[in-house]
Design an enzyme around this catalytic site. Structure first.
Site, PDB file in Angstrom:
ATOM      1  N   HIS A 153       0.808  -1.234   0.000  1.00 43.66           N
ATOM      2  CA  HIS A 153       0.000   0.000   0.000  1.00 43.66           C
ATOM      3  C   HIS A 153       0.834   1.275   0.000  1.00 43.66           C
ATOM      4  O   HIS A 153       0.283   2.355  -0.148  1.00 43.66           O
ATOM      5  CB  HIS A 153      -0.943   0.015   1.207  1.00 43.66           C
ATOM      6  CG  HIS A 153      -0.274   0.318   2.501  1.00 43.66           C
ATOM      7  ND1 HIS A 153       0.470  -0.617   3.180  1.00 43.66           N
ATOM      8  CD2 HIS A 153      -0.212   1.457   3.228  1.00 43.66           C
ATOM      9  CE1 HIS A 153       0.950  -0.054   4.274  1.00 43.66           C
ATOM     10  NE2 HIS A 153       0.566   1.183   4.328  1.00 43.66           N
ATOM     11  N   VAL A 207       1.111   1.820  -6.988  1.00 40.74           N
ATOM     12  CA  VAL A 207      -0.199   1.207  -7.237  1.00 40.74           C
ATOM     13  C   VAL A 207      -1.003   1.105  -5.945  1.00 40.74           C
ATOM     14  O   VAL A 207      -2.173   1.490  -5.887  1.00 40.74           O
ATOM     15  CB  VAL A 207      -0.024  -0.203  -7.842  1.00 40.74           C
ATOM     16  CG1 VAL A 207      -1.361  -0.919  -7.939  1.00 40.74           C
ATOM     17  CG2 VAL A 207       0.630  -0.106  -9.203  1.00 40.74           C
ATOM     18  N   SER A 219       1.919  -7.457 -15.152  1.00 39.33           N
ATOM     19  CA  SER A 219       2.553  -6.381 -15.913  1.00 39.33           C
ATOM     20  C   SER A 219       2.469  -6.729 -17.401  1.00 39.33           C
ATOM     21  O   SER A 219       2.477  -7.909 -17.764  1.00 39.33           O
ATOM     22  CB  SER A 219       4.016  -6.289 -15.499  1.00 39.33           C
ATOM     23  OG  SER A 219       4.755  -5.585 -16.469  1.00 39.33           O
ATOM     24  N   SER A 220       2.440  -5.696 -18.234  1.00 37.35           N
ATOM     25  CA  SER A 220       2.328  -5.956 -19.674  1.00 37.35           C
ATOM     26  C   SER A 220       3.591  -6.609 -20.240  1.00 37.35           C
ATOM     27  O   SER A 220       3.579  -7.087 -21.377  1.00 37.35           O
ATOM     28  CB  SER A 220       2.032  -4.658 -20.424  1.00 37.35           C
ATOM     29  OG  SER A 220       3.060  -3.721 -20.219  1.00 37.35           O
ATOM     30  N   CYS A 221       4.690  -6.655 -19.458  1.00 30.61           N
ATOM     31  CA  CYS A 221       5.904  -7.293 -19.988  1.00 30.61           C
ATOM     32  C   CYS A 221       5.821  -8.824 -19.971  1.00 30.61           C
ATOM     33  O   CYS A 221       6.750  -9.488 -20.403  1.00 30.61           O
ATOM     34  CB  CYS A 221       7.142  -6.814 -19.254  1.00 30.61           C
ATOM     35  SG  CYS A 221       7.211  -7.401 -17.578  1.00 30.61           S
ATOM     36  N   TYR A 238      11.678 -11.017 -14.404  1.00 25.25           N
ATOM     37  CA  TYR A 238      10.497 -10.398 -13.764  1.00 25.25           C
ATOM     38  C   TYR A 238       9.220 -10.940 -14.400  1.00 25.25           C
ATOM     39  O   TYR A 238       8.258 -11.310 -13.708  1.00 25.25           O
ATOM     40  CB  TYR A 238      10.598  -8.883 -13.938  1.00 25.25           C
ATOM     41  CG  TYR A 238       9.409  -8.110 -13.461  1.00 25.25           C
ATOM     42  CD1 TYR A 238       9.196  -7.868 -12.111  1.00 25.25           C
ATOM     43  CD2 TYR A 238       8.482  -7.582 -14.369  1.00 25.25           C
ATOM     44  CE1 TYR A 238       8.100  -7.136 -11.677  1.00 25.25           C
ATOM     45  CE2 TYR A 238       7.390  -6.848 -13.941  1.00 25.25           C
ATOM     46  CZ  TYR A 238       7.206  -6.628 -12.593  1.00 25.25           C
ATOM     47  OH  TYR A 238       6.123  -5.904 -12.164  1.00 25.25           O
ATOM     48  N   LYS A 247       5.970 -13.058 -12.821  1.00 26.28           N
ATOM     49  CA  LYS A 247       4.577 -12.613 -12.942  1.00 26.28           C
ATOM     50  C   LYS A 247       3.718 -13.667 -13.663  1.00 26.28           C
ATOM     51  O   LYS A 247       2.553 -13.856 -13.319  1.00 26.28           O
ATOM     52  CB  LYS A 247       4.511 -11.267 -13.677  1.00 26.28           C
ATOM     53  CG  LYS A 247       5.048 -10.107 -12.865  1.00 26.28           C
ATOM     54  CD  LYS A 247       4.128  -9.806 -11.695  1.00 26.28           C
ATOM     55  CE  LYS A 247       4.527  -8.588 -10.894  1.00 26.28           C
ATOM     56  NZ  LYS A 247       3.666  -8.381  -9.716  1.00 26.28           N
ATOM     57  N   HIS A 294      11.593   3.747 -13.687  1.00 23.74           N
ATOM     58  CA  HIS A 294      11.042   3.637 -15.039  1.00 23.74           C
ATOM     59  C   HIS A 294      11.293   4.953 -15.790  1.00 23.74           C
ATOM     60  O   HIS A 294      11.688   5.955 -15.195  1.00 23.74           O
ATOM     61  CB  HIS A 294       9.545   3.339 -14.978  1.00 23.74           C
ATOM     62  CG  HIS A 294       9.252   1.944 -14.530  1.00 23.74           C
ATOM     63  ND1 HIS A 294       8.836   1.643 -13.260  1.00 23.74           N
ATOM     64  CD2 HIS A 294       9.352   0.758 -15.170  1.00 23.74           C
ATOM     65  CE1 HIS A 294       8.671   0.346 -13.138  1.00 23.74           C
ATOM     66  NE2 HIS A 294       8.989  -0.233 -14.281  1.00 23.74           N
ATOM     67  N   ARG A 299      15.530  13.995 -14.444  1.00 22.08           N
ATOM     68  CA  ARG A 299      16.683  14.484 -15.206  1.00 22.08           C
ATOM     69  C   ARG A 299      16.400  15.859 -15.828  1.00 22.08           C
ATOM     70  O   ARG A 299      17.223  16.766 -15.801  1.00 22.08           O
ATOM     71  CB  ARG A 299      17.040  13.465 -16.288  1.00 22.08           C
ATOM     72  CG  ARG A 299      18.499  13.572 -16.674  1.00 22.08           C
ATOM     73  CD  ARG A 299      18.986  12.405 -17.492  1.00 22.08           C
ATOM     74  NE  ARG A 299      18.632  11.132 -16.921  1.00 22.08           N
ATOM     75  CZ  ARG A 299      18.298  10.050 -17.637  1.00 22.08           C
ATOM     76  NH1 ARG A 299      18.259  10.101 -18.950  1.00 22.08           N
ATOM     77  NH2 ARG A 299      17.998   8.917 -17.045  1.00 22.08           N
TER      78      ARG A 299
END
Ligand code: GFB
Length: 329
Positions: free
Chosen positions: A17, A21, A113-115, A142, A146, A185, A193
């Site tokens: 938490h 997300v 995750s979309s990966c 990773y 998942k 990310h 930056r």
């Protein structure tokens, strides 16, 4: 077992938490009148520890679990520590899902995750693309953790008949993100930056890779809203994609972030850094079919996140705090 009604009085454990997300979920749950939330920091319960996790869940007995705790990071962090990404995520998933299963927790939402989808998947990526081809190597460890989580949830559905579900968010951003210069990310990394370059009056900023990869960015508040939609109205074995259905090149994202931060110097690209997957945009028709749609446009979401970042610079930093998407330590 049929999915129980998702009522305001349901006791909900949001695992992770304090991350990007999980904190968005807590905001959304509270705003919609869900008051019985079970929360624990990673120093209270290390979710990689099976015994501690089982004791915690036995004591609290949630009726709903949203598993948003994970070790996450950007392309460089994933490539530098694949064993940690694999091991921590597998351990968190096994601890939480096994303990939830032993207690017969009726509703679990696992976030992936979309990966997880193949590197060369046809775009926009449908849920049915899962396990149809090789993964992107920079985040395969990773992704495999998942995919194990998705398979775990599906297997519990099959074996025990519990109405557990999974959602696959695209690249996320928002308040509470990790702005580490190398571990983050792309969006928070560039925000920091360009902000620092604008402050120092630098004439050039370097963006990793060629700038040509395309990514889809979803604000964490939109994801939180999608999670509530799924808990209220989805019960199936397939993961459900959560994204915007729109993508942007990294070069265009860099220009947007530069503009937001007031940076007017040169933007250079460093092709010696990895691009990762060339394109990753999700087909979100399953979720839009349930009545959800993203609300926060990228330009507005980036401006709001930048405002949060500026505020966070004035907050005292806690030593050792991981301001990541999800906190595990
Ligand atoms: O956000 P990012 O690390 O995630 O990188 P992925 C996206 C793209 O932005 C890559 C480029 O092409 C990077 O080379 N990029 C440019 C940068 N400048 C930067 C920078 O300063 N920082 C970062 N991080 N990237 C992650 C996975 O892949 O996606 C995770 O590694 C997770 O496992 C996440 O799944 C959603 O989209 O390439």
């Amino acid at each position: 077992m049929r999915a129980p009604e998702f009522t305001r009085s349901a006791k909900i454990f949001v695992a992770g938490h304090r991350g990007l997300v999980g904190s968005a979920l807590v905001r959304r749950l509270r705003a919609t009148g869900h008051h019985d939330l079970v929360l624990a920091t990673s120093s209270e319960v290390d979710l990689r520890d099976r015994g501690a996790t089982a004791r915690f869940l036995l004591d609290r007995r949630p009726e709903v679990i949203v598993l948003a705790a994970a070790r996450v990071g950007g392309i460089a962090a994933n490539a530098a520590a694949p064993a940690d990404f694999l091991s921590d995520n597998l351990r968190i998933q096994l601890s939480v899902l096994d303990a939830a299963r032993a207690l017969g927790v009726p509703r679990v939402l696992f976030l992936g995750s979309s990966c997880i989808y193949p590197r060369e998947a046809r775009q926009p990526i449908k849920e049915s693309a899962l396990l149809t081809g090789p993964l992107e190597p920079t985040n395969a460890a990773y992704a495999i953790a998942k995919i194990a989580g998705i398979t775990h949830v599906r297997s519990v559905r099959e074996q025990d008949g519990l109405p557990w579900i999974t959602a696959m968010p695209t690249n996320l951003y928002g308040p509470g993100d990790n702005f580490h210069p190398t571990g983050s990310h792309v969006l928070p990394g560039l925000m920091r930056r360009f902000h620092e370059a604008a402050q120092s009056g630098a004439h050039s900023v370097t963006v990793w890779g060629t700038g040509t990869p395309r990514r889809e960015f979803l604000h964490a508040d939109d994801l939180a809203d999608a999670c509530l939609t799924l808990l209220a109205g989805y019960d199936g074995p397939d993961p459900v994609n959560v994204g915007t259905g729109r993508d942007i090149t990294i070069a265009d994202l860099a220009r947007l972030v530069a503009e937001t931060a007031g940076y007017t110097g040169r933007i250079e690209f460093d092709p010696s850094k990895p691009d990762g997957t060339p394109r990753k945009v999700l087909d979100i028709s399953t979720l839009t079919g349930l009545g959800w749609e993203p609300r926060i446009r990228l330009r507005e979401g980036v401006a709001a996140t930048y405002a949060w970042y500026l505020e966070s610079l004035d907050l005292p930093r806690q030593r050792g705090e991981v301001r990541g998407h999800e906190v595990v330590r």
